[in-house]
Scaffold this motif. Structure first.
Motif, PDB file in Angstrom:
ATOM      1  N   LEU A 278       0.846  -1.260  -0.006  1.00 43.27           N
ATOM      2  CA  LEU A 278       0.013  -0.001  -0.042  1.00 43.27           C
ATOM      3  C   LEU A 278       0.863   1.335   0.015  1.00 43.27           C
ATOM      4  O   LEU A 278       0.646   2.248  -0.641  1.00 43.27           O
ATOM      5  CB  LEU A 278      -0.962  -0.009   1.274  1.00 43.27           C
ATOM      6  CG  LEU A 278      -1.767   1.264   1.439  1.00 43.27           C
ATOM      7  CD1 LEU A 278      -2.793   1.370   0.290  1.00 43.27           C
ATOM      8  CD2 LEU A 278      -2.643   1.160   2.798  1.00 43.27           C
TER       9      LEU A 278
ATOM     10  N   PHE B 211       2.614   1.528  -3.490  1.00 43.14           N
ATOM     11  CA  PHE B 211       1.776   2.107  -4.422  1.00 43.14           C
ATOM     12  C   PHE B 211       1.106   3.227  -4.134  1.00 43.14           C
ATOM     13  O   PHE B 211       1.084   4.188  -5.160  1.00 43.14           O
ATOM     14  CB  PHE B 211       0.315   1.163  -4.238  1.00 43.14           C
ATOM     15  CG  PHE B 211      -0.831   1.482  -5.132  1.00 43.14           C
ATOM     16  CD1 PHE B 211      -1.731   2.311  -4.451  1.00 43.14           C
ATOM     17  CD2 PHE B 211      -0.974   1.196  -6.477  1.00 43.14           C
ATOM     18  CE1 PHE B 211      -2.844   2.819  -5.537  1.00 43.14           C
ATOM     19  CE2 PHE B 211      -1.709   1.649  -7.086  1.00 43.14           C
ATOM     20  CZ  PHE B 211      -2.854   2.562  -6.882  1.00 43.14           C
ATOM     21  N   THR B 212       1.116   3.845  -2.905  1.00 43.32           N
ATOM     22  CA  THR B 212       0.794   5.369  -2.587  1.00 43.32           C
ATOM     23  C   THR B 212       1.754   6.233  -3.206  1.00 43.32           C
ATOM     24  O   THR B 212       1.768   7.194  -3.953  1.00 43.32           O
ATOM     25  CB  THR B 212       0.251   5.404  -1.035  1.00 43.32           C
ATOM     26  OG1 THR B 212      -0.625   4.542  -0.762  1.00 43.32           O
ATOM     27  CG2 THR B 212      -0.178   6.894  -0.720  1.00 43.32           C
TER      28      THR B 212
ATOM     29  N   VAL C 174      -7.463   7.631  -3.575  1.00 44.44           N
ATOM     30  CA  VAL C 174      -6.592   6.435  -3.995  1.00 44.44           C
ATOM     31  C   VAL C 174      -6.436   5.491  -2.834  1.00 44.44           C
ATOM     32  O   VAL C 174      -6.481   4.397  -2.816  1.00 44.44           O
ATOM     33  CB  VAL C 174      -5.756   6.566  -4.936  1.00 44.44           C
ATOM     34  CG1 VAL C 174      -4.887   5.108  -5.228  1.00 44.44           C
ATOM     35  CG2 VAL C 174      -6.031   7.011  -6.139  1.00 44.44           C
ATOM     36  N   ILE C 175      -5.724   6.226  -1.893  1.00 44.57           N
ATOM     37  CA  ILE C 175      -5.360   5.571  -0.634  1.00 44.57           C
ATOM     38  C   ILE C 175      -6.656   4.938   0.105  1.00 44.57           C
ATOM     39  O   ILE C 175      -6.503   3.818   0.603  1.00 44.57           O
ATOM     40  CB  ILE C 175      -4.768   6.596   0.420  1.00 44.57           C
ATOM     41  CG1 ILE C 175      -3.335   6.924  -0.315  1.00 44.57           C
ATOM     42  CG2 ILE C 175      -4.442   5.813   1.730  1.00 44.57           C
ATOM     43  CD1 ILE C 175      -2.643   7.846   0.563  1.00 44.57           C
TER      44      ILE C 175
ATOM     45  N   LEU D 208      -9.712   4.064  -1.119  1.00 49.79           N
ATOM     46  CA  LEU D 208     -10.193   2.806  -2.002  1.00 49.79           C
ATOM     47  C   LEU D 208      -9.085   1.773  -1.747  1.00 49.79           C
ATOM     48  O   LEU D 208      -9.534   0.621  -1.580  1.00 49.79           O
ATOM     49  CB  LEU D 208     -10.159   3.260  -3.522  1.00 49.79           C
ATOM     50  CG  LEU D 208     -11.349   4.356  -3.773  1.00 49.79           C
ATOM     51  CD1 LEU D 208     -11.392   4.952  -5.297  1.00 49.79           C
ATOM     52  CD2 LEU D 208     -12.833   3.857  -3.219  1.00 49.79           C
ATOM     53  N   ALA D 209      -7.830   1.931  -1.933  1.00 50.95           N
ATOM     54  CA  ALA D 209      -6.863   0.990  -1.997  1.00 50.95           C
ATOM     55  C   ALA D 209      -6.807   0.301  -0.426  1.00 50.95           C
ATOM     56  O   ALA D 209      -6.823  -1.012  -0.408  1.00 50.95           O
ATOM     57  CB  ALA D 209      -5.415   1.414  -2.212  1.00 50.95           C
TER      58      ALA D 209
ATOM     59  N   LEU E 153      -9.907  -1.841  -0.303  1.00 51.55           N
ATOM     60  CA  LEU E 153      -9.835  -3.205  -0.898  1.00 51.55           C
ATOM     61  C   LEU E 153      -8.657  -4.190  -0.440  1.00 51.55           C
ATOM     62  O   LEU E 153      -9.253  -5.244  -0.237  1.00 51.55           O
ATOM     63  CB  LEU E 153      -9.172  -2.673  -2.495  1.00 51.55           C
ATOM     64  CG  LEU E 153      -9.104  -3.998  -3.511  1.00 51.55           C
ATOM     65  CD1 LEU E 153     -10.460  -4.608  -3.525  1.00 51.55           C
ATOM     66  CD2 LEU E 153      -8.542  -3.572  -4.660  1.00 51.55           C
ATOM     67  N   ILE E 154      -7.737  -3.595  -0.023  1.00 54.51           N
ATOM     68  CA  ILE E 154      -6.549  -4.560   0.798  1.00 54.51           C
ATOM     69  C   ILE E 154      -7.024  -4.955   1.991  1.00 54.51           C
ATOM     70  O   ILE E 154      -6.739  -6.083   2.253  1.00 54.51           O
ATOM     71  CB  ILE E 154      -5.219  -3.626   0.425  1.00 54.51           C
ATOM     72  CG1 ILE E 154      -4.810  -3.320  -0.625  1.00 54.51           C
ATOM     73  CG2 ILE E 154      -4.244  -4.610   1.479  1.00 54.51           C
ATOM     74  CD1 ILE E 154      -3.430  -2.681  -0.692  1.00 54.51           C
TER      75      ILE E 154
END
Length: 780
Positions: free
Chosen positions: A39, A42-43, A169-170, A172-173, A176-177
């Motif tokens: 995470l 990706f961020t 985005v963070i 949502l990610a 999801l994670i």
């Protein structure tokens, strides 16, 4: 069965000791850590990508704004059409990312607009803030500079959009994670860890001696197969304990297997020992394993290299072999080993005696080896410091040279001021005594000597700055015939030339190539203390591809300087171009060892090469290849110099009184009236006073550097602010100063380099004033 229970009672405490972290916890922590790392990566990647994309869009908008301004503003700025300029600036501010725009003409703001969000902010606010991107461009109209357009664009919008995007985005990610993480933990706990706990309980009962325990093996996965294997194991244990004889046979078989395993472990230990030795041999620091009585047990290859002893010579001997005497050996032991025994660590710097009798300075680090039985020995790491100490010595030499370079620059500046007075007065005297041949000849000699002094100043400045060559088209034969006799003056060495008349011209820095010639000729002269012949030859040559290493194919002039001296030994010939290397005896005549390294550097910067060959007692030959010009050789044309006289008032600003006086005398001879000023403050005051009194000053000659006062670099800006039409001429002896090379950007209209003659001054004034001049012939 009773034996099994008795044995289990002994090992039960260890069996019931629960692990600090169960497999379930380790799996959960590891999975959580990996997910969070993914995470974060990706961020971070998303933030960088978004920032790069938006920053690119911002620069694109800035480029479009500048292009729009360059298209719309030139005519308006040139004509000072304020309405049009304000309309264009208002149109640019429609873009909400533009914070402020303004237009400058002749250093004055003629139009500006600022966004309502930043109302009341000065433009310097945007220039000094990292939150804004500022660009300034010059606007030209019909080839002439009309003004400067400046624009400031805000980064705030970028940061806002970036933060919003990253946060979304963070979130949502993360959701999801998190869903994936909790699902994985739920599945692993239900289908892996719970069955394992059941299997653990059953295994514990079997270990306690309950071989009738039923193990649930209903699952059809790997854990079910493991449970089935445990059940089979329990049945086999039950059968093995039922017959003692069978148990003894199995035990015997186990002992045989244990022996085989022990042999395998011994083989692995031997392999590990070989690997350890290879690792030690590859380590860049010497390693010594020494017992407490200082006997060497093991060494690596680097230790052999440092000491000069082989590993066989070292192992089994004491460290006495590293000391010049028994007394020093024992004194070091009494001093160091009590510290080692107490602290377990020691570091010191000490000399090591090599096998060949030489000593090297090393850094010694020791660490004691402690086993269950107590102190076993010491491991020493030995680092050879000789190379590092040499590098530090070389660095110190370089620092000293830098200091000498600064001193040389200061001396050259002061010497230039003296030469202005000498050359200026001589050139003025030559004009005043025209027709007196004997006096003219004496003054001509003084001029030639002064020119050599001027060349010396150029060399000092080149040494002080270390700049690249300033090339001009020049004749190499002419330079040789000027430099060689000067070096051999008073020497018992005869010079013979072999130079063709059709020799190609060379594009070179005359001062630097002159330094090369003088260094090589001086070395040749010193190599022939009892006299000899120096042969200098030049030839045109065309080099093909890969014919001579280091040279590109093309036309070259080859120059050879050959002496008949004592020569250079073959073992030193490849080192003569190294800095500080010299084969001369260490006496008062020996230099710093930089002469040939400077020669090599100069030739290399001229895109050429220099090589050397030598035979003992027969002489040395230096061969130089310099790129030749594509065309005919330089022809020295003799032309008549013209003195341009005129009228007007000229101010000379210089901190040296002797310079001001000689320049005023030259101006008087040319028909001008000279006005003196010792620094920028006085020059500005005199200029303002003369202007207010109706007596305009036609031109100002400003010295670039005024110690303790305002120099020309600052004064020209203030003078142009007072009178934009003022004509200011730079006068400086710092030919390598960046402002000298870009004097027009600093506000000067021309330059006259120190030291200069009356002819140089006449030319510059004629070009700057552009007035009708009366020509007066002067002898060359």
């Amino acid at each position: 069965m009773a034996e099994l229970k008795q044995m289990n009672s002994k090992i039960r405490p260890a069996f019931y000791r629960r692990p600090l972290f169960s497999l379930s916890r380790r799996f959960s922590y590891t999975l959580t850590t990996v997910v969070m790392a993914i995470l974060l990566v990706f961020t971070g990647g998303l933030a960088l990508f978004s920032y790069s994309k938006i920053e690119g869009e911002l620069k694109r908008q800035l480029d479009q704004t500048v292009q729009f301004a360059m298209t719309s503003l030139p005519t308006a700025i040139w004509q000072l059409n304020y309405n049009t300029m304000n309309d264009v600036l208002s149109a640019i501010l429609i873009n909400n990312t533009i914070a402020s725009v303004r237009i400058l003409a002749e250093g004055t703001v003629v139009a500006s607009r600022t966004s309502d969000l930043y109302a009341g902010k000065d433009f310097s606010f945007f220039e000094n803030s990292p939150q804004f991107l500022v660009r300034s461009v010059e606007v030209f109209s019909s080839g002439e500079k009309a003004g400067i357009f400046q624009v400031a664009i805000s980064r705030g919008q970028i940061q806002h959009e970036l933060v919003l995007t990253v946060v979304v985005v963070i979130v949502l990610a993360f959701l999801l994670i998190s869903a994936i993480l909790f699902t994985s933990l739920f599945i692993s706990r239900k289908y892996i860890f719970k069955p394992l706990i059941k299997l653990e309980n059953s295994a514990r009962k079997i270990a306690e001696g309950d071989l009738d325990t039923v193990i649930d093996s209903s699952g059809d996965d790997e854990i079910g197969q493991l449970a089935l294997a445990f059940g089979l194991m329990a049945n086999k244990l039950k059968i093995s304990f039922s017959t003692l004889e069978h148990k003894v046979e199995e035990r015997t078989a186990d002992l045989v297997d244990a022996k085989i395993e022990a042999e395998r472990i011994n083989q692995e230990l031997r392999t590990a020992g070989a690997r350890l030795q290879a690792l030690l041999d590859n380590y860049p620091v010497g390693i010594l394993f020494v017992s407490y009585d200082r006997v060497i047990k093991r060494v690596n290859a680097e230790m052999s290299r440092i000491s000069g002893f082989s590993q066989e010579e070292l192992v089994g001997n004491t460290t006495r072999m590293f000391y010049p005497s028994q007394e020093i050996y024992e004194a070091n032991g009494r001093k160091n080993y009590p510290i080692l025994h107490q602290t377990g660590f020691l570091e010191l710097q000490n000399d090591l005696l090599r096998k060949d009798g030489t000593s090297v300075t090393c850094n010694w680090r020791a660490r004691t080896i402690i086993t269950e039985d107590g102190l076993e020995g010491v491991v020493w790491s030995v680092e050879d410091l000789s190379q590092r100490l040499r590098l530090e010595e070389e660095l110190l030499k370089i620092k000293k040279l830098e200091s000498v370079g600064v001193l040389a620059g200061g001396i050259a500046h002061d010497f230039n001021n003296i030469l202005v007075a000498i050359i200026g007065n001589i050139s003025l005297a030559e004009r005043l005594i025209e027709g007196q041949s004997q006096a003219s000849e004496l003054l001509s000699r003084a001029v030639r000597a002064s020119v050599r002094a001027k060349d010396l100043v150029v060399k000092l400045l080149t040494f002080a700055s270390g700049g690249d060559p300033v090339r001009v088209t020049a004749s190499l034969p002419e330079l040789l015939r000027e430099s060689v006799p000067f070096v051999l003056s008073g020497s018992n060495v005869k010079c013979e030339y072999d130079i063709p008349e059709t020799l190609w011209s060379v594009n070179m820095d005359k001062g630097q190539i002159d330094q090369v010639i003088q260094n090589l000729v001086l070395n040749a002269d010193q190599a022939m203390p009892h006299g000899g012949i120096l042969k200098i030859s030049c030839a045109n040559t065309t080099v093909a591809a890969d014919e001579i290493p280091g040279l590109q194919p093309g036309r070259y002039v080859r120059m050879q300087i050959r002496d008949t001296g004592h020569g250079i030994d073959e073992q030193y010939i490849n080192r003569i171009f190294d800095p500080y290397f010299s084969t001369k005896e260490k006496d008062s005549n020996k230099g710093s060892g930089l002469g040939l390294s400077i020669v090599h550097s100069i030739i290399t910067k001229h895109d050429g090469i220099i090589t050397a060959s030598s035979v003992l007692e027969k002489g040395t030959t230096f061969t130089i290849y310099l790129p030749a010009l594509e065309g005919e050789q330089v022809r020295q044309d003799v032309r008549e110099e013209i003195i341009m006289s005129g009228r007007g008032r000229i101010m000379i600003m210089d901190d040296e009184e002797i310079v001001r006086r000689v320049v005023c005398d030259m101006l008087k001879y040319l028909g001008f009236k000279g006005i003196e000023a010792k620094d920028g403050d006085e020059a500005l005051q005199i200029y303002r006073s003369c202007r207010d009194g109706g007596q305009d000053i036609d031109a100002v000659i400003m010295d670039l550097t005024i110690p303790g006062g305002m120099g020309g670099e600052e004064a020209v800006g203030r003078l142009l602010a007072l009178d934009p039409q003022a004509k200011v001429i730079m006068s400086s002896g710092y030919c390598n100063d960046p402002i000298v090379k870009n004097y027009r950007q600093a506000g000067f209209c021309s330059i006259v380099s120190k030291p200069y003659q009356i002819l140089d001054l006449s030319r510059v004034l004629a070009a700057v004033l552009g007035q009708d001049s009366k020509e007066q012939s002067a002898s060359v």
